[in-house]
Design a protein around this motif. Structure first.
Motif, short mmCIF file in Angstrom:
data_model
loop_
_atom_site.label_atom_id
_atom_site.label_comp_id
_atom_site.label_asym_id
_atom_site.label_seq_id
_atom_site.Cartn_x
_atom_site.Cartn_y
_atom_site.Cartn_z
N ARG A 177 51.71 51.15 -25.57
CA ARG A 177 52.33 51.86 -26.68
C ARG A 177 53.76 51.42 -26.89
O ARG A 177 54.19 51.13 -28.03
CB ARG A 177 52.30 53.37 -26.42
CG ARG A 177 53.15 54.19 -27.39
CD ARG A 177 53.18 55.66 -27.00
NE ARG A 177 54.05 56.45 -27.85
CZ ARG A 177 55.35 56.64 -27.62
NH1 ARG A 177 55.93 56.08 -26.57
NH2 ARG A 177 56.07 57.38 -28.45
N ASN A 178 54.53 51.35 -25.82
CA ASN A 178 55.98 51.18 -25.94
C ASN A 178 56.40 49.76 -26.31
O ASN A 178 57.43 49.58 -26.98
CB ASN A 178 56.67 51.59 -24.63
CG ASN A 178 56.63 53.09 -24.42
OD1 ASN A 178 56.44 53.85 -25.37
ND2 ASN A 178 56.81 53.54 -23.20
N ALA A 232 63.38 50.01 -23.74
CA ALA A 232 62.72 48.83 -24.29
C ALA A 232 63.26 48.50 -25.68
O ALA A 232 63.52 47.33 -26.00
CB ALA A 232 61.21 49.05 -24.35
N THR A 233 63.44 49.53 -26.52
CA THR A 233 64.00 49.30 -27.86
C THR A 233 65.43 48.80 -27.77
O THR A 233 65.84 47.91 -28.54
CB THR A 233 63.92 50.59 -28.69
OG1 THR A 233 62.58 51.07 -28.72
CG2 THR A 233 64.39 50.35 -30.12
N GLY A 274 61.59 52.86 -20.25
CA GLY A 274 60.86 53.67 -21.21
C GLY A 274 61.02 53.11 -22.61
O GLY A 274 61.57 52.01 -22.81
N LEU A 275 60.57 53.87 -23.62
CA LEU A 275 60.65 53.39 -25.01
C LEU A 275 62.09 53.16 -25.43
O LEU A 275 62.39 52.15 -26.08
CB LEU A 275 59.98 54.40 -25.95
CG LEU A 275 60.08 54.07 -27.44
CD1 LEU A 275 59.41 52.73 -27.75
CD2 LEU A 275 59.47 55.19 -28.28
N THR A 276 62.98 54.07 -25.08
CA THR A 276 64.39 53.92 -25.47
C THR A 276 64.98 52.65 -24.87
O THR A 276 65.61 51.85 -25.57
CB THR A 276 65.21 55.14 -25.03
OG1 THR A 276 64.69 56.31 -25.67
CG2 THR A 276 66.67 54.97 -25.39
N VAL A 318 57.78 48.02 -17.86
CA VAL A 318 57.82 48.96 -18.98
C VAL A 318 56.78 50.06 -18.76
O VAL A 318 55.62 49.78 -18.46
CB VAL A 318 57.55 48.24 -20.32
CG1 VAL A 318 57.46 49.24 -21.46
CG2 VAL A 318 58.66 47.22 -20.60
N LYS A 319 57.21 51.30 -18.92
CA LYS A 319 56.28 52.43 -18.83
C LYS A 319 55.37 52.45 -20.05
O LYS A 319 55.83 52.19 -21.16
CB LYS A 319 57.07 53.74 -18.75
CG LYS A 319 58.03 53.86 -17.58
CD LYS A 319 58.91 55.10 -17.73
CE LYS A 319 59.99 55.14 -16.66
NZ LYS A 319 60.93 56.28 -16.87
N ASN A 320 54.11 52.78 -19.85
CA ASN A 320 53.13 52.87 -20.94
C ASN A 320 53.27 51.68 -21.89
O ASN A 320 53.51 51.84 -23.10
CB ASN A 320 53.31 54.18 -21.71
CG ASN A 320 52.15 54.45 -22.67
OD1 ASN A 320 51.13 53.76 -22.65
ND2 ASN A 320 52.33 55.44 -23.54
N LEU A 361 55.84 49.26 -30.21
CA LEU A 361 56.73 50.17 -30.92
C LEU A 361 58.18 49.72 -30.80
O LEU A 361 58.94 49.74 -31.78
CB LEU A 361 56.55 51.59 -30.38
CG LEU A 361 57.12 52.74 -31.21
CD1 LEU A 361 56.62 52.69 -32.65
CD2 LEU A 361 56.75 54.08 -30.56
N SER A 362 58.58 49.30 -29.61
CA SER A 362 59.96 48.84 -29.43
C SER A 362 60.24 47.57 -30.23
O SER A 362 61.34 47.40 -30.78
CB SER A 362 60.25 48.59 -27.94
OG SER A 362 59.48 47.53 -27.42
#
Length: 502
Positions: free
Chosen positions: A270-271, A10-11, A6-8, A265-267, A274-275
């Motif tokens: 977007r992610n 990936a970041t 998820g975004l977390t 990676v999900k979505n 952003l990441s």
């Protein structure tokens, strides 16, 4: 592949791959090169600007093509399969595995704080002392190859994490999240404690005020040694800042690794962008803050043989361990050991992120018929590129025995910049050739910021070719050797799939 990031995560992968051991080490080498507090900060600021601009540019490509392989895919689609292959080839031989090896060796360097017998001078098997070769004004070679207790620790770390990453992307991501949180906290702690407790009157007087700008004018001259034991030449400020980018850019590198895992990676539309933006922005801010802390705790200048930490300064911190020296200065021996432990945790997480992501590129290449066929196979249970992980592991372990930390990072950064430039050129190409393609995110500052990046990176590479020839020319040769390998592999792939050539 399983979409488990998820975004977390990936970041965390962006930040975890960036933060290794470099921020705690390379400021010593940079200080010896630039001999100026202002230029030390300048070197990190330039690296930060370039990293964030490149990440913002890559965000567009990542959102357009969220597939496993990342940068390999972007180059293949924008410039053709040859360029994608050359990137993957160089990534495997030099960039990814060289970075894994460098951070692994640094892990051993800091483990030596706790176990003095772990050292680069404690040889288990000394294979070869590479002789010096004079080529015009350059001196190549002159390095030791073998297994010492320091690089052995790096080898064991690489083997352990490669095996762990076979057990699913979520396992690797969980390790990444835990260790990235720990090392971001360590960097933040260094900045906060340094601000509150680390300021030293002697360091402040030596590094700030009028002294901050010492030797920083555009007309200043700086000494640079050309090659190993080669001649010393005088260069201008812009040139010395380019030479210094070997350390700062290396420490900020690997931010693009999240794109290698795009298929998981999900979505991703977007992610991924952003990441990239969040991860690089946070890390660069922490890096610049830490270097201000170094300058407020230790004088930039020093004497190699001095008995005290203040006497050695940033330039000659023991084994270049600047972060450890600063914490020792603040909290005595216990502070140095706490920082060494934090850096080991940082290196552990960084190597994990590099191993996790790099294997996805070779997997994507093998699916295109441009790498060993078995590398394209996923583990039947865990759906991870297990064979790719093992092949990467073997080569990274061999690189661990090929040189010191500084040697390895010098090998890496030239080749990295070549392909960052090509990929951002690919952004311009795709804007022209695929104007109507779906672009969920568009690069901020296009076309000005990407163009500035290309000019800056080309300037740095030209400077490194001239002043770091023992590392850059071998890297260029590795890239060029990939051309005949590509055509040989392409013919083999067509013979294996006759329907594709019909």
């Amino acid at each position: 592949m399983v979409k488990g990031l998820g975004l977390t995560s990936a970041t965390m992968l962006v930040m975890g791959s960036m933060i290794g051991s470099g921020i705690f080490i390379v400021s010593a080498e940079i200080s010896r090169e630039v001999d100026s507090p202002a230029l030390l900060i300048g070197a990190w600021a330039i690296a930060g600007f370039m990293t964030i601009v490149a990440a913002l540019s890559y965000g567009e490509l990542a959102a357009m093509m969220p597939r496993a392989g990342g940068q390999y895919v972007y180059l293949r689609e924008a410039l053709g399969p040859l360029w994608g292959f050359l990137y993957g080839w160089t990534l495997f031989l030099v960039i990814q595995t060289g970075t894994i090896a460098a951070v692994g060796v640094a892990f051993g360097k800091f483990l030596g704080v706790f176990v003095p017998s772990i050292s680069s001078s404690h040889w288990i098997l000394h294979i070869w002392k590479v002789p010096s070769y004079h080529v015009g004004p350059m001196v190549l070679g002159n390095m030791d190859v073998g297994i010492n207790t320091q690089n052995l620790m790096g080898i064991l770390l690489v083997i352990f994490l490669s095996v762990v990453n076979i057990f699913g992307v979520k396992t690797g991501a969980a390790i990444q999240n835990v260790f990235t949180a720990a090392k971001v906290s360590a960097l933040l702690g260094l900045a906060l404690f340094g601000l509150a407790l680390g300021r030293n009157a002697q360091a402040l007087a030596a590094n700030f005020g009028a002294n901050f700008w010492h030797n920083a004018g555009l007309g200043a001259q700086h000494a640079v040694q050309v090659g190993v034991a080669g001649p010393v030449v005088m260069v201008g400020t812009l040139t010395i800042l380019a030479v210094a980018q070997v350390g700062s850019l290396f420490s900020a590198d690997a931010w693009n690794n999240v794109t290698f895992t795009a298929g998981e990676v999900k979505n991703p539309s977007r992610n991924l962008p952003l990441s990239l933006a969040l991860g690089t922005g946070v890390v660069i801010a922490l890096y610049v803050a830490c270097n201000f802390i170094y300058l407020s705790a230790l004088p930039l200048d020093g004497t190699p043989g001095a008995a005290s930490i203040l006497g050695r300064g940033i330039k000659y911190a023991s084994e270049d361990r600047v972060g450890t020296a600063v914490m020792t200065q603040m909290f005595s021996a216990i502070g140095g050991k706490l920082m060494a432990l934090a850096i080991m945790i940082s290196g552990f997480g960084c190597v994990n992120g590099l191993i996790l992501s790099g294997a996805r590129v070779y997997y994507a290449m093998a699916k295109d018929g441009l790498f060993f066929r078995n590398v394209a196979k996923l583990h039947p249970t865990y759906k991870t590129p297990a064979i790719s992980l093992m092949v990467q592991m073997v080569w990274a372990c061999l690189l661990c025995i090929s040189g010191t930390y500084n040697d390895l990072l010098n090998y890496v950064i030239f080749a990295v910049l070549v392909f960052y430039v090509l990929t951002i050129v690919g952004l311009f190409v795709l804007r022209r050739t695929h104007p109507n393609a779906v672009r969920p995110y568009r690069a901020v500052g296009y076309p000005i910021l990407p163009a500035i990046y290309i000019v800056m990176a080309l300037f740095i590479d030209v400077v490194l070719l001239r002043h770091k020839p023992e590392f850059t020319w071998p890297g260029l040769i590795v890239v060029l050797l990939g051309i005949p390998v590509y055509y040989a592999w392409s013919r083999r792939s067509r013979r294996g799939n006759p329907s594709e050539s019909a």
